[in-house]
Design a protein around this motif. Structure first.
Motif, PDB file in Angstrom:
ATOM      1  N   LEU A 182       0.864  -1.184   0.000  1.00 42.83           N
ATOM      2  CA  LEU A 182       0.000   0.000   0.000  1.00 42.83           C
ATOM      3  C   LEU A 182       0.901   1.236   0.000  1.00 42.83           C
ATOM      4  O   LEU A 182       2.011   1.194   0.527  1.00 42.83           O
ATOM      5  CB  LEU A 182      -0.868   0.014   1.260  1.00 42.83           C
ATOM      6  CG  LEU A 182      -1.882  -1.121   1.376  1.00 42.83           C
ATOM      7  CD1 LEU A 182      -2.518  -1.127   2.758  1.00 42.83           C
ATOM      8  CD2 LEU A 182      -2.960  -0.989   0.314  1.00 42.83           C
ATOM      9  N   ASP A 183       0.402   2.336  -0.574  1.00 40.25           N
ATOM     10  CA  ASP A 183       1.283   3.500  -0.540  1.00 40.25           C
ATOM     11  C   ASP A 183       1.293   4.108   0.867  1.00 40.25           C
ATOM     12  O   ASP A 183       0.463   3.774   1.715  1.00 40.25           O
ATOM     13  CB  ASP A 183       0.942   4.510  -1.642  1.00 40.25           C
ATOM     14  CG  ASP A 183      -0.352   5.224  -1.386  1.00 40.25           C
ATOM     15  OD1 ASP A 183      -0.544   5.703  -0.253  1.00 40.25           O
ATOM     16  OD2 ASP A 183      -1.177   5.308  -2.315  1.00 40.25           O
ATOM     17  N   VAL A 184       2.263   4.986   1.101  1.00 40.23           N
ATOM     18  CA  VAL A 184       2.563   5.398   2.470  1.00 40.23           C
ATOM     19  C   VAL A 184       1.367   6.008   3.202  1.00 40.23           C
ATOM     20  O   VAL A 184       1.129   5.723   4.372  1.00 40.23           O
ATOM     21  CB  VAL A 184       3.760   6.375   2.461  1.00 40.23           C
ATOM     22  CG1 VAL A 184       4.072   6.856   3.862  1.00 40.23           C
ATOM     23  CG2 VAL A 184       4.976   5.680   1.880  1.00 40.23           C
ATOM     24  N   LEU A 185       0.590   6.836   2.494  1.00 39.76           N
ATOM     25  CA  LEU A 185      -0.563   7.469   3.153  1.00 39.76           C
ATOM     26  C   LEU A 185      -1.597   6.435   3.560  1.00 39.76           C
ATOM     27  O   LEU A 185      -2.150   6.478   4.657  1.00 39.76           O
ATOM     28  CB  LEU A 185      -1.214   8.477   2.204  1.00 39.76           C
ATOM     29  CG  LEU A 185      -0.538   9.834   2.137  1.00 39.76           C
ATOM     30  CD1 LEU A 185      -1.270  10.722   1.141  1.00 39.76           C
ATOM     31  CD2 LEU A 185      -0.521  10.481   3.526  1.00 39.76           C
ATOM     32  N   VAL A 186      -1.838   5.487   2.661  1.00 46.97           N
ATOM     33  CA  VAL A 186      -2.827   4.447   2.955  1.00 46.97           C
ATOM     34  C   VAL A 186      -2.314   3.551   4.079  1.00 46.97           C
ATOM     35  O   VAL A 186      -3.074   3.148   4.966  1.00 46.97           O
ATOM     36  CB  VAL A 186      -3.157   3.635   1.686  1.00 46.97           C
ATOM     37  CG1 VAL A 186      -4.211   2.582   1.992  1.00 46.97           C
ATOM     38  CG2 VAL A 186      -3.633   4.556   0.581  1.00 46.97           C
ATOM     39  N   GLN A 187      -1.024   3.279   4.069  1.00 45.60           N
ATOM     40  CA  GLN A 187      -0.414   2.517   5.174  1.00 45.60           C
ATOM     41  C   GLN A 187      -0.753   3.167   6.499  1.00 45.60           C
ATOM     42  O   GLN A 187      -1.171   2.511   7.446  1.00 45.60           O
ATOM     43  CB  GLN A 187       1.117   2.527   5.051  1.00 45.60           C
ATOM     44  CG  GLN A 187       1.674   1.536   4.092  1.00 45.60           C
ATOM     45  CD  GLN A 187       3.198   1.411   4.243  1.00 45.60           C
ATOM     46  OE1 GLN A 187       3.771   1.838   5.232  1.00 45.60           O
ATOM     47  NE2 GLN A 187       3.817   0.829   3.259  1.00 45.60           N
ATOM     48  N   ALA A 188      -0.575   4.485   6.554  1.00 45.61           N
ATOM     49  CA  ALA A 188      -0.826   5.200   7.806  1.00 45.61           C
ATOM     50  C   ALA A 188      -2.296   5.082   8.204  1.00 45.61           C
ATOM     51  O   ALA A 188      -2.619   4.912   9.379  1.00 45.61           O
ATOM     52  CB  ALA A 188      -0.427   6.659   7.654  1.00 45.61           C
ATOM     53  N   GLU A 189      -3.198   5.135   7.219  1.00 47.95           N
ATOM     54  CA  GLU A 189      -4.630   4.990   7.534  1.00 47.95           C
ATOM     55  C   GLU A 189      -4.934   3.618   8.111  1.00 47.95           C
ATOM     56  O   GLU A 189      -5.703   3.483   9.065  1.00 47.95           O
ATOM     57  CB  GLU A 189      -5.471   5.166   6.260  1.00 47.95           C
ATOM     58  CG  GLU A 189      -5.590   6.595   5.783  1.00 47.95           C
ATOM     59  CD  GLU A 189      -6.273   6.644   4.416  1.00 47.95           C
ATOM     60  OE1 GLU A 189      -6.055   7.631   3.703  1.00 47.95           O
ATOM     61  OE2 GLU A 189      -7.011   5.686   4.057  1.00 47.95           O
ATOM     62  N   ILE A 190      -4.334   2.599   7.500  1.00 48.28           N
ATOM     63  CA  ILE A 190      -4.604   1.229   7.978  1.00 48.28           C
ATOM     64  C   ILE A 190      -4.037   1.052   9.385  1.00 48.28           C
ATOM     65  O   ILE A 190      -4.665   0.445  10.257  1.00 48.28           O
ATOM     66  CB  ILE A 190      -4.024   0.185   6.983  1.00 48.28           C
ATOM     67  CG1 ILE A 190      -4.736   0.271   5.627  1.00 48.28           C
ATOM     68  CG2 ILE A 190      -4.117  -1.239   7.560  1.00 48.28           C
ATOM     69  CD1 ILE A 190      -6.212  -0.090   5.637  1.00 48.28           C
ATOM     70  N   ILE A 191      -2.860   1.612   9.624  1.00 50.83           N
ATOM     71  CA  ILE A 191      -2.282   1.518  10.972  1.00 50.83           C
ATOM     72  C   ILE A 191      -3.188   2.236  11.984  1.00 50.83           C
ATOM     73  O   ILE A 191      -3.434   1.744  13.072  1.00 50.83           O
ATOM     74  CB  ILE A 191      -0.852   2.122  11.000  1.00 50.83           C
ATOM     75  CG1 ILE A 191       0.101   1.229  10.208  1.00 50.83           C
ATOM     76  CG2 ILE A 191      -0.338   2.323  12.412  1.00 50.83           C
ATOM     77  CD1 ILE A 191       0.216  -0.184  10.737  1.00 50.83           C
ATOM     78  N   ASN A 192      -3.705   3.399  11.588  1.00 53.67           N
ATOM     79  CA  ASN A 192      -4.621   4.103  12.491  1.00 53.67           C
ATOM     80  C   ASN A 192      -5.861   3.278  12.782  1.00 53.67           C
ATOM     81  O   ASN A 192      -6.357   3.269  13.910  1.00 53.67           O
ATOM     82  CB  ASN A 192      -5.030   5.457  11.899  1.00 53.67           C
ATOM     83  CG  ASN A 192      -3.913   6.473  12.104  1.00 53.67           C
ATOM     84  OD1 ASN A 192      -3.098   6.316  13.021  1.00 53.67           O
ATOM     85  ND2 ASN A 192      -3.855   7.478  11.253  1.00 53.67           N
ATOM     86  N   LEU A 193      -6.340   2.596  11.772  1.00 51.75           N
ATOM     87  CA  LEU A 193      -7.510   1.744  11.960  1.00 51.75           C
ATOM     88  C   LEU A 193      -7.184   0.618  12.956  1.00 51.75           C
ATOM     89  O   LEU A 193      -7.949   0.339  13.889  1.00 51.75           O
ATOM     90  CB  LEU A 193      -7.934   1.168  10.603  1.00 51.75           C
ATOM     91  CG  LEU A 193      -8.996   0.077  10.610  1.00 51.75           C
ATOM     92  CD1 LEU A 193     -10.268   0.556  11.271  1.00 51.75           C
ATOM     93  CD2 LEU A 193      -9.304  -0.368   9.174  1.00 51.75           C
TER      94      LEU A 193
END
Ligand code: ATP
Ligand code: SF4
Length: 313
Positions: A182-193
């Motif tokens: 996943l690209d970096v921004l989406v990675q961060a969203e998934i981690i937040n989830l």
């Protein structure tokens, strides 16, 4: 909320034509109530095999040859397959498989894919409500139910995969490389989830090659090398005072690691798990190797964990 998970001297081997692969070879760790775990280590160190052992979904030529796995004090390896499936798999322990978002079936819409999971578990009547609820938990609109995988972005697909793992309300979620590809921004969203799920009471076992991601989620860390845990302890200790030379190399490599896949942290050949090195398995790569390392496998107690290194005797 999960009370505790104890993995005790677990050995899982693959019986292949070229020999017995000792993929998980004497793994011990404990998670207390409310704790989450980060499991890191290079490709082939045994992380996925450990996860599949906990889920009891190993291929037929793999076998758990010894050890115990206690979930809330129940030995889940001694339960029949039928009972395990009825009461534990997906219900108490669930898993997001490596690469699952790319394995969503293109010919079924999301409703059908979620239904497929629930129909085996006597949830049929309440399916539509539960499906909507679970999409809400992963911050997707219920209209996603009518969409097909190709109509969703990578991040949305990964949320669907997470939603499917939450359907039966587990309290331990094993996530195998959930942000890779996943690209970096989406990675961060998934981690937040994942962080939010954790705040809401879920224990998470996060498998990744990216130690930086683990620091956001886990109180405990296992560093795997060649089928063993090289170091197990509190995340904050491991980040600030890594003990094992392998862990030290991993921590040093953190800024380089982000986003890279299947990286081998230490130069040199992958360890042989059919005939592992005697003594310390890291000794052919270790700058501090001593005589004792060649003969006897190290296992030294540390602050709240252990380290497999003779330097700390
Ligand atoms: P990755 O990060 O690449 O997923 P991993 O740390 O999860 O790696 P495993 O996939 O558990 O490691 O593999 C551990 C060892 O078991 C490796 O030596 C691997 O080659 C071997 N292995 C894994 N799956 C199989 C299999 N299906 N058949 C035979 N050997 C296997
Ligand atoms: Fe290095 Fe010896 Fe420690 Fe192994 S036991 S990591 S070879 S110092």
């Amino acid at each position: 909320m999960m009370q505790s998970l104890l993995v005790d001297n677990l050995k899982t081997y693959y019986f292949t034509n070229s020999g017995v692969v000792r993929a998980v070879d004497g793994v011990t760790f404990e998670l207390k109530k409310g704790e989450s775990l980060g499991l890191a280590g290079e490709s082939g160190s045994g992380k996925s095999t450990l996860a599949l052992s906990i889920m009891r979904i190993l291929p037929s030529f793999a076998k758990i040859v010894s050890g115990r796995i206690l979930l809330d004090s129940i030995d889940i390896l001694s339960i029949s397959e039928k009972d395990f499936n009825k009461s534990f798999r997906w219900k108490k322990i669930s898993m997001i498989f490596q690469g699952a978002m790319n394995a969503l079936d293109p010919v079924y819409n999301i409703r059908d894919q979620l239904y497929e999971i629930l129909k085996y578990h006597n949830y049929k009547d309440r399916f539509e409500d539960r499906a909507k609820e679970v999409l809400e938990e992963v911050e997707l609109e219920s209209s996603v139910l009518n969409r097909y995988p190709h109509e969703l972005s990578g991040g949305m697909k990964q949320r669907v995969v997470i939603a499917s793992s939450l359907l039966l309300k587990p309290n331990l979620l094993i996530a195998d490389e959930p942000t890779t590809a996943l690209d970096v921004l989406v990675q961060a969203e998934i981690i937040n989830l994942l962080k939010r799920l954790k705040r809401e009471g879920m224990s998470i076992m996060l498998i990744t090659h990216d130690l930086a991601i683990i620091s956001e989620i886990a109180e405990k860390i296992c560093i795997m090398y060649a089928g063993e845990i090289a170091e197990f302890g509190r995340a904050k200790d491991i980040y600030t005072k890594p003990m094992h030379p392998y862990t030290q190399a991993l921590i040093k490599a953190i800024p380089r690691l982000r986003g890279e896949k299947k990286l081998s942290y230490i130069k040199g050949s992958q360890p042989n798990l059919i005939e592992p090195l005697e003594g310390c398995r890291f000794r052919d790569k270790c700058p501090y190797v001593m005589d004792v390392c060649k003969k006897t496998p190290p296992l030294i107690k540390s602050n709240d964990g252990y380290v497999r290194c003779w330097l700390y005797k």
